[in-house]
Motif scaffolding. Structure first.
Motif, PDB file in Angstrom:
ATOM      1  N   SER A  97      35.225  33.326  39.301  1.00 26.45           N
ATOM      2  CA  SER A  97      35.123  32.581  40.565  1.00 26.45           C
ATOM      3  C   SER A  97      34.863  31.099  40.286  1.00 26.45           C
ATOM      4  O   SER A  97      35.322  30.225  41.035  1.00 26.45           O
ATOM      5  CB  SER A  97      33.996  33.151  41.429  1.00 26.45           C
ATOM      6  OG  SER A  97      34.258  34.494  41.714  1.00 26.45           O
ATOM      7  N   GLY A 105      30.360  39.023  46.381  1.00 26.89           N
ATOM      8  CA  GLY A 105      29.404  38.589  47.406  1.00 26.89           C
ATOM      9  C   GLY A 105      27.979  38.987  47.059  1.00 26.89           C
ATOM     10  O   GLY A 105      27.071  38.852  47.874  1.00 26.89           O
ATOM     11  N   ALA A 142      29.750  44.033  33.683  1.00 25.07           N
ATOM     12  CA  ALA A 142      29.591  44.731  34.966  1.00 25.07           C
ATOM     13  C   ALA A 142      30.435  44.011  36.003  1.00 25.07           C
ATOM     14  O   ALA A 142      30.649  42.805  35.906  1.00 25.07           O
ATOM     15  CB  ALA A 142      28.141  44.704  35.394  1.00 25.07           C
TER      16      ALA A 142
HETATM   17  C1  G6P Z   1      30.674  39.176  36.574  1.00 25.76           C
HETATM   18  C2  G6P Z   1      32.072  39.743  36.406  1.00 25.76           C
HETATM   19  C3  G6P Z   1      33.094  38.615  36.400  1.00 25.76           C
HETATM   20  C4  G6P Z   1      32.946  37.774  37.651  1.00 25.76           C
HETATM   21  C5  G6P Z   1      31.523  37.224  37.786  1.00 25.76           C
HETATM   22  C6  G6P Z   1      31.296  36.573  39.139  1.00 25.76           C
HETATM   23  O1  G6P Z   1      30.296  38.498  35.428  1.00 25.76           O
HETATM   24  O2  G6P Z   1      32.164  40.493  35.218  1.00 25.76           O
HETATM   25  O3  G6P Z   1      34.394  39.168  36.368  1.00 25.76           O
HETATM   26  O4  G6P Z   1      33.863  36.732  37.627  1.00 25.76           O
HETATM   27  O5  G6P Z   1      30.589  38.307  37.695  1.00 25.76           O
HETATM   28  O6  G6P Z   1      31.407  37.567  40.119  1.00 25.76           O
HETATM   29  P1  G6P Z   1      31.653  37.298  41.648  1.00 25.76           P
HETATM   30  O7  G6P Z   1      31.624  38.669  42.281  1.00 25.76           O
HETATM   31  O8  G6P Z   1      30.514  36.452  42.133  1.00 25.76           O
HETATM   32  O9  G6P Z   1      32.951  36.624  41.800  1.00 25.76           O
END
Ligand code: G6P
Length: 602
Positions: free
Chosen positions: A300, A347, A596
């Motif tokens: 993200s 989220g 995760a």
């Molecule tokens: C974790 C996941 C990533 C993701 C990050 C942010 O580290 O393994 O793939 O990009 O969290 O997650 P979000 O749900 O906030 O986009």
């Protein structure tokens, strides 16, 4: 995303429908409902939250014997995940379940409201059942009314409708959302994917876009453009996990292939009359705003970095992008003329959520770009734009990233519109390009095959550099992250121009460089940077529309006049490259070690 199940026959319908919806649970939902018609009478139940709540509500209800049933799991798009907004929606005699988005629902709602219809829900779906009942008044029969209704709908839909006027039949329609019919000698099933039909039927008919019809347990009447067509039945594979992955080896692979269609959902209803229309955004959101601060983690964050370029270049607004875990403890200087944007697939990411709390406490206006309605971040932010990627199962994010970037691109155009920072011609060019993006996201099988072959040369060595400039720099970071996450190989993303300031010291023939060389952006500059690496004997894979003679490997992309087309095409190549390398290394692509999907701890 939403799920649909339908049934005509003698079996216990409540049980069948609830089991079928259970098979679709993995797609994500926030409420569910069921309607059963027997002897010309309809019983309906709805519940928010998990299917267990609907099971509890219906525990004393039985539905044995000849009858009809429809069921739905809803993933909120129009209106909050409340019981009223849950499906089935109903009129006087009819009940409907629907997946997709009816783009012209406002016009229909306005017309029906003038005729005295009172709507209960905030959904786009409810207008369809009332439109059908309105059409009944001046039609020969229920089918004619249904046909008229379908013809006036714009957008994406898979629809099942039952009515006491036609007590032995289900009306159905499909456009840009999947709907499947399964049939035995004395019963019929519907599903929005294979999974609920497995074990019940051996053959299924995958409906085509634009098809609609009516069926009872003896006959399927199928139409396309008002002409009768023959339903074509195919064998249904009986392996459930195969069905959930829709024939792909991994959820990640399925999600890469899905990006074209989910991007259609991201854009749906958000481009009107050559303008971006974001109904979620209050018209005063940008009043007094002179800067944007974006906070996020992981993938993200890379979407946020991409937005940083788009916002400053196109919307001419100062934009700062910070990793959420860094933002939290740097005693950030926050001023109220800053719009605070958080980006999160889940989220629920703790660092991003905390960053959002800090901004809220400082009195900033906050906006979430998120994939999960009703998540903690959505509930806390003043405003949310949902990315509508559907549930993402692969831990390594793919379609969530694509929809985040598309949403942020939409937002940059929206801000430019509001702040009048772009002329009509360039606004039109952005919107025209945006509209075509879903098509340019189709995975090219030949390219995928080439990447499968190439991947065997990239399994050893002492590391990877992914390089790019401008928006292709965050894309390089994302390409490196994808590879690290699932192959466990060391990979770093760098701005191509930065190599000479240090990283180039690592270069030798065992250092693999994946170079993003778009034609539309800083082509000659990036080319020189790649030449510097080639001179030091790096092994180089170039991704570009222009043949590059110094490349050891080359993946050709399409010629395009807009950087975002190149961005999304290269994004798919990087995702597939990571996937195929990880597959060759024998790794668990969907559940990589140590990672995760949603990180709710600091
Ligand atoms: C974790 C996941 C990533 C993701 C990050 C942010 O580290 O393994 O793939 O990009 O969290 O997650 P979000 O749900 O906030 O986009």
């Amino acid at each position: 995303m939403c799920g649909i199940v339908g049934y005509i026959g003698k079996k216990e319908k409540k049980k069948l429908i609830l089991e079928g919806l259970g098979e679709l649970e993995y797609r994500g939902y926030d409420s569910a409902g069921i309607a059963v018609m027997k002897d010309g009478k309809i019983d309906a139940f709805k519940a928010t939250g998990k299917l267990s709540n609907l099971k509890e509500k219906t525990k004393n209800f039985t539905s044995n014997g000849e009858g009809i049933a429809i069921g739905h799991t809803r993933w909120a798009t129009h209106g909050k995940p409340t019981e009223i907004n849950a499906h089935p929606h109903f009129g006087k005699h009819s009940y409907i379940v629907h997946n997709g988005i009816i783009e012209n629902y406002r016009e229909i709602k306005e017309m029906l409201t003038k005729k005295g219809v009172v709507f209960l829900s905030q959904t786009d779906t409810e207008v369809v059942v009332y439109l059908f009942e309105h059409n009944l008044e001046n039609s020969k029969n229920a089918f004619e009314a249904f046909e008229k209704t379908v013809i006036s709908l714009k957008g994406a839909y898979a629809i099942l409708l039952i009515t006491t006027i036609e007590p032995n039949s289900i009306f159905f329609a499909k456009n840009a959302a999947p709907l499947i019919i399964g049939k035995n000698s004395d019963e019929v099933f519907f599903g929005s994917s294979d999974a609920p039909l497995i074990g019940h039927v051996k053959e299924v008919c995958y409906l085509e876009d634009g098809q609609y019809g009516i069926l009872d347990k003896n006959e399927i009447k199928l139409y396309l453009n008002a002409k009768k067509v023959l339903p074509i039945f195919k064998d249904l594979p009986q392996d459930r996990s195969f069905a959930q992955k829709e024939g792909f080896r991994f959820f990640m692979e399925k999600e890469i292939y899905e990006q074209s269609s989910v991007l259609g959902e991201t854009l749906m209803g958000r481009i009107k009359d050559n303008e971006i229309s974001l109904e979620e955004i209050d018209e005063h959101l940008l009043d007094g705003i002179n800067a944007v601060k974006i906070c996020a983690c992981g993938t993200s964050y890379h979407a946020g970095l991409t937005a940083g370029y788009l916002f400053e270049r196109f919307a001419k607004i100062r934009t700062d992008v910070v990793i959420a875990s860094e933002f939290r403890y740097k005693d950030p200087l926050l001023t109220k003329d800053t719009l605070f944007i958080v980006i999160s697939q889940s989220g629920e990411t703790a660092d991003t959520l905390e960053a959002l709390k800090i901004a809220k406490n400082a009195g900033l206006k906050t906006l979430a770009i998120c994939n999960v309605d009703n998540s903690s971040i959505v509930r806390l932010a003043d405003t949310t734009i949902l990315t509508r990627a559907g549930i993402e199962k692969g831990v390594a994010s793919t379609k969530a990233f694509a929809t985040q970037v598309a949403t942020l691109w939409l937002l940059s155009i929206f801000i430019a519109q509001k702040r009048k920072t772009a002329d009509k011609k360039s606004l039109k060019l952005e919107i025209d390009t945006l509209l075509k993006i879903p098509t340019s996201l189709h995975v090219d099988n030949a390219v995928h095959e080439k990447i499968k072959r190439l991947s065997k040369r990239y399994l050893h060595g002492h590391g990877f550099f992914f390089i790019g400039r401008d928006i292709f720099y965050p894309l390089a970071l994302e390409g490196a992250l994808k590879l690290k996450e699932i192959s466990y190989l060391h990979a770093e993303g760098y701005p191509a121009g930065e190599m000479k300031h240090g990283p180039i010291a690592l270069v030798d023939s065992k250092l693999f460089t994946v170079a993003l060389l778009p034609k539309t952006m800083l082509y000659d500059k990036t080319k020189s940077n790649i030449e510097e690496l080639s001179a030091r004997d790096a092994t180089i894979l170039v991704i570009s529309p222009e043949q590059f003679e110094l490349a050891d490997d080359f993946i050709k992309t399409k010629n395009s006049s807009h950087a975002m087309n190149e961005f999304f095409e290269m994004m798919i190549i990087l995702q597939l490259l990571a996937l195929e390398i990880a597959v060759r290394l024998g790794n668990d692509v969907d559940m990589p070690r140590n990672l995760a999907k949603s990180v709710t701890v600091e």
